[in-house]
Scaffold this active site. Structure first.
Site, PDB file in Angstrom:
ATOM      1  N   CYS A 158       0.853  -1.193   0.000  1.00 49.40           N
ATOM      2  CA  CYS A 158       0.000   0.000   0.000  1.00 49.40           C
ATOM      3  C   CYS A 158       0.888   1.243   0.000  1.00 49.40           C
ATOM      4  O   CYS A 158       1.681   1.441  -0.910  1.00 49.40           O
ATOM      5  CB  CYS A 158      -0.943  -0.053   1.204  1.00 49.40           C
ATOM      6  SG  CYS A 158      -2.150   1.286   1.289  1.00 49.40           S
ATOM      7  N   ASP A 205      -9.083  -2.834  -7.127  1.00 50.41           N
ATOM      8  CA  ASP A 205      -8.543  -1.689  -6.390  1.00 50.41           C
ATOM      9  C   ASP A 205      -8.882  -0.413  -7.154  1.00 50.41           C
ATOM     10  O   ASP A 205      -8.217  -0.056  -8.124  1.00 50.41           O
ATOM     11  CB  ASP A 205      -7.027  -1.839  -6.239  1.00 50.41           C
ATOM     12  CG  ASP A 205      -6.418  -0.807  -5.308  1.00 50.41           C
ATOM     13  OD1 ASP A 205      -7.067   0.213  -5.033  1.00 50.41           O
ATOM     14  OD2 ASP A 205      -5.288  -1.030  -4.843  1.00 50.41           O
ATOM     15  N   HIS A 234      -7.660  -3.819  -3.000  1.00 46.56           N
ATOM     16  CA  HIS A 234      -6.508  -3.278  -2.298  1.00 46.56           C
ATOM     17  C   HIS A 234      -6.235  -4.109  -1.041  1.00 46.56           C
ATOM     18  O   HIS A 234      -7.152  -4.667  -0.440  1.00 46.56           O
ATOM     19  CB  HIS A 234      -6.784  -1.815  -1.920  1.00 46.56           C
ATOM     20  CG  HIS A 234      -5.568  -1.053  -1.529  1.00 46.56           C
ATOM     21  ND1 HIS A 234      -4.586  -0.705  -2.428  1.00 46.56           N
ATOM     22  CD2 HIS A 234      -5.175  -0.561  -0.325  1.00 46.56           C
ATOM     23  CE1 HIS A 234      -3.638  -0.038  -1.802  1.00 46.56           C
ATOM     24  NE2 HIS A 234      -3.964   0.062  -0.521  1.00 46.56           N
TER      25      HIS A 234
END
Length: 267
Positions: A158, A205, A234
């Site tokens: 991330c 995502d 995600h």
């Protein structure tokens, strides 16, 4: 079916061979406890201009001077259980690994079990790129000091995936391979990337469009591979949260450990 961009110089659809170092990692995604008999866990501090930067580290019990290393970059939740477990997983797979606490200067709360990311957002905003680059460089040099014949890779998730990508430009002299997980590619010039990349992204995502990811990786001149998993969103690798997707996690883990085994093997 996975949409895949293969390594430069290989045929589309060609399989990535799994070196012996990574074979033990294949399909091994159960949490690794700290008392696992095959690894040694430590909590070193890194001297950063007088600041004692805490870190979480693990290595194989049979580590040698040539054991390859991996610096793991935290995600928005800090060095939480998922990051610590990832460090241990790398150790179990034959790598020495370390995750420096980039949030430490801001005295972060524990991310274990946290569900409100907004608590951590100010910590992320407080990060300064030169300082972060220095922290990750210090982590790489700590691994190198313990394993002087090794090569070092970097990976992150991330927010940490984007930071890891930046290391392929800013710290390419200390890192030999880079594996970002769902890290944003905006603002990075593919022409400046200097080391091999292995990307893992989620097709669901919405914050990181797949087209942009493929465009970035296709523009690279270094060896590279990227997979966008259509079943995943995600943070699909985070087994501690509802975003976890087992199938994508297993495949991506096998790819990343094989990638590091290939590019971090001592010559």
């Amino acid at each position: 079916m996975l949409k895949r961009s293969e390594f430069v110089g290989t045929a589309a659809g060609a399989a990535l061979a799994v070196p012996a170092l990574a074979q033990a990692a294949a399909a091994q995604l159960d949490p690794i406890p700290e008392n696992n008999p095959d690894i040694t866990v430590s909590r070193p501090t890194l001297d950063r201009d007088g600041f004692a930067l805490p870190a979480y580290a693990a290595q194989p019990k049979n580590a040698t001077a040539a054991t390859p290393g991996v610096v793991v970059v935290l995600h928005i939740w800090g060095v939480d259980e998922q990051i610590r477990d990832t460090v241990r997983r790398f150790a179990k797979a034959g790598f020495a690994a370390i995750a420096p606490d980039l949030f430490a200067r801001s005295h972060p709360p524990s991310g274990d079990g946290a569900t409100d990311y907004t608590v951590f957002a100010p910590l992320a905003k407080a990060l300064k790129q030169p300082e972060v680059d220095g922290d990750l460089r210090a982590a790489a040099l700590w691994l190198k000091a313990a394993h002087p014949q090794s090569k070092i890779g970097v990976t992150g998730f991330c927010m940490g995936g984007a930071i890891a990508l930046r290391q392929a430009i800013d710290n390419a002299d200390v890192f030999s391979a880079d594996a970002p997980w769902y890290g944003k590619v905006e603002g990075l010039d593919p022409a400046q990337i200097k080391i091999p990349l292995c990307g893992s992204y989620g097709g669901k995502d919405t914050g990181i469009p797949a087209d942009g990811v493929h465009a970035f990786f296709n523009a690279l001149s270094v060896p590279h591979e990227v997979v966008v998993y259509p079943q995943a969103g995600h943070a699909f690798f985070d087994h501690t949260r509802s975003s976890w997707v087992q199938s994508a996690s297993e495949d991506a883990w096998n790819r990343v450990t094989a990638f590091f085994a290939k590019y971090l093997k001592s010559s």
